[in-house]
Write an enzyme that holds these catalytic residues in place. Structure first.
Site, PDB file in Angstrom:
ATOM      1  N   HIS A 235       0.788  -1.110   0.033  1.00 37.22           N
ATOM      2  CA  HIS A 235       0.036  -0.115  -0.132  1.00 37.22           C
ATOM      3  C   HIS A 235       0.847   1.280   0.010  1.00 37.22           C
ATOM      4  O   HIS A 235       0.354   2.241   0.229  1.00 37.22           O
ATOM      5  CB  HIS A 235      -0.990  -0.014   1.068  1.00 37.22           C
ATOM      6  N   ARG A 292      -6.336  15.858   1.377  1.00 36.63           N
ATOM      7  CA  ARG A 292      -4.992  16.605   1.381  1.00 36.63           C
ATOM      8  C   ARG A 292      -4.452  16.354   0.079  1.00 36.63           C
ATOM      9  O   ARG A 292      -4.596  16.094  -0.662  1.00 36.63           O
ATOM     10  CB  ARG A 292      -4.134  15.530   2.336  1.00 36.63           C
TER      11      ARG A 292
END
Ligand code: MV4
Length: 454
Positions: A235, A292
């Site tokens: 990931h 973000r």
């Protein structure tokens, strides 16, 4: 516009924000830990405040120290970068109660998108395609078994408080479900303080494709195209590119419109990303929304010509995004390689060493976003990314060739780095043909013997 922005981060992203501030005529304040006294963000910002010892929890995660630094320097906004406090709803709330603009969404938005089951329900209501599965949180393993039997295996259990791959279990056989359910529940309860799970049909060998968005305070949201992020290891993304080699103009339009509809539904402001899974039939599904600026925003900047960090700051200052963002066309192809201080021959073990010598590649279409320099000591406390090597070319073929050349020019003496890994990756014919999915790196083998870099 803001008068002064405090940057609650370090490394290359702190430099990225300092540069944007400088061009906008905004004063910048760096905060730094005792381990970062000699780092470039400390040096290049207009002012710098030490906020505590090296470990993140004592410095870059120390909300009181950061807010105090903002107050004593009279900063009117805080840019959190990525990681650290970027998606911390409590911190966003603290900023707003101190009358400091948090350059990110408000605390309610961060919570709504941080809870994955609720984010999914919101996107579904906005008409964004979602993966078939449970309606919200499961109430028991029995419910999961019943649903899975109806949908067919494999299925995946996901922690609603998880995300980014944490707290997931893939279930291939009915007889495994009850056990995996308990394990996932216990794990997410202790990791996140929230043991809510939801269930989805498991999509095998998908691609990870995300759409970059910008939203202003007037309700406008624009797509800056997609990024192909399937090359990941545990990931962690290693390489990103745009446009995706498998996204047609029609699919780009469809994904962009879905992402914009989702973001408009929640009145999204600033820079954000909607992540999709794309299956082998060409169908895409909402996965997560990141509230973000992301590491890989750079490649979207290269193909759109938009300075995403400057536009993000303007959005939070209350400026309207220009109308022409609805008509931008992607120009050429861009790739980013993340250069980490990790040893690809030793399972990517961190290598936080002294930088003896460094040489950055250059030439047309080559960009290096990095905070390292010769004589820099990599602190052991933070993530291992040393540099982002970004190239832009007229097409994918030119971008690939340019990246290989730049990787071979790149010299970092001291730590082991991911540079030789990237060279072998880009020499791989499947990668060159754009034939890969999120599992590509599971079977890709790096050859540590072959360290001839040409
Ligand atoms: C999935 C999936 C297959 N089917 N959901 C991983 C990160 C988190 N955001 C969700 N993830 C996945 N969700 C369904 N229904 C496969 C993954 C996944 C993955 C996704 C993107 C990039 C890399 C991945 C690696 C393994 C699993």
């Amino acid at each position: 516009m803001f008068n002064k922005i405090l940057i609650a981060n370090r490394g290359e992203i702190a430099l990225r924000v300092i540069r944007a501030c400088r061009e906008m005529g905004i004063r910048s304040v760096a905060v730094y830990s005792e381990a970062d006294e000699l780092s470039l963000h400390t040096k290049f910002a207009d002012e710098a405040v030490c906020i505590g010892p090296g470990p993140s929890k004592d410095s870059y995660l120390n909300t009181q120290a950061i807010l105090t630094a903002a107050e004593v320097t009279n900063a009117d906004a805080i840019h959190p970068g990525y990681g650290f406090l970027a998606e911390n709803a409590d911190f966003a709330d603290m900023c707003s109660s101190h009358n400091i603009e948090f350059i990110g969404p408000d605390g309610r938005m961060i919570e709504a998108m941080g809870d994955k089951a609720s984010a999914k329900a919101t996107m579904k209501a906005a008409g964004v395609p979602v993966i078939p599965g449970s309606e919200g949180i499961l109430s028991s393993a029995k419910e999961a078994e019943k649903l899975a039997a109806e949908m067919g295996f494999p299925v995946i259990l996901k922690a609603t408080a998880g995300g980014g791959g944490r707290g997931m279990r893939v279930v291939y056989r009915p007889e495994d479900l009850a056990n995996l359910y308990s394990m996932a529940q216990i794990e997410s309860g202790s990791a996140f303080g929230n043991d809510g799970l939801y269930l989805e049909k498991y999509i095998e060998n998908p691609r990870h494709i995300e759409v970059q968005l910008l939203g202003d305070k007037f309700g406008n949201v624009y797509s800056l195209g997609e990024r192909e992020c399937s090359i990941q290891r545990r990931h962690q993304k290693l390489l990103e590119e745009t446009p995706s080699p498998v996204v047609s103009e029609a699919l780009r339009l469809e994904m962009g419109e879905a992402a914009v509809a989702g973001a408009k539904r929640v009145n999204y402001v600033g820079a954000g990303t909607i992540e999709f899974l794309l299956d082998k039939h060409g169908d895409f599904y909402f996965m997560e929304m990141n509230t973000r600026i992301q590491v890989e925003h750079t490649i979207s900047e290269e193909v759109t010509g938009v300075d995403i960090v400057k536009r993000q700051i303007e959005c939070h200052a209350g400026l309207k995004l220009p109308d022409w963002l609805s008509k931008i066309r992607l120009r050429g192809h861009s790739i980013e390689c993340r250069i980490n201080a990790e040893d690809p021959a030793k399972d990517f073990q961190p290598s936080p060493m002294f930088i003896e010598n460094v040489h950055f590649p250059g030439g047309k279409g080559v960009r290096v976003d990095s905070h390292i320099y010769a004589g820099y000591q990599i602190p052991p406390y933070y993530d291992s990314m040393l540099a982002k090597l970004i190239v832009h070319g007229q097409d994918r073929e030119e971008a690939l060739a340019r990246m290989l050349g730049a990787l071979r020019e790149f010299i970092i003496e001291g730590p082991k780095t991911t540079i030789p890994f990237h060279i072998q990756l880009l020499e791989n014919s499947e990668i060159q043909q754009g034939k890969f999915d999120t599992h590509f790196l599971d079977s890709f083998r790096f050859d540590p013997e072959r360290d001839d870099e040409s």
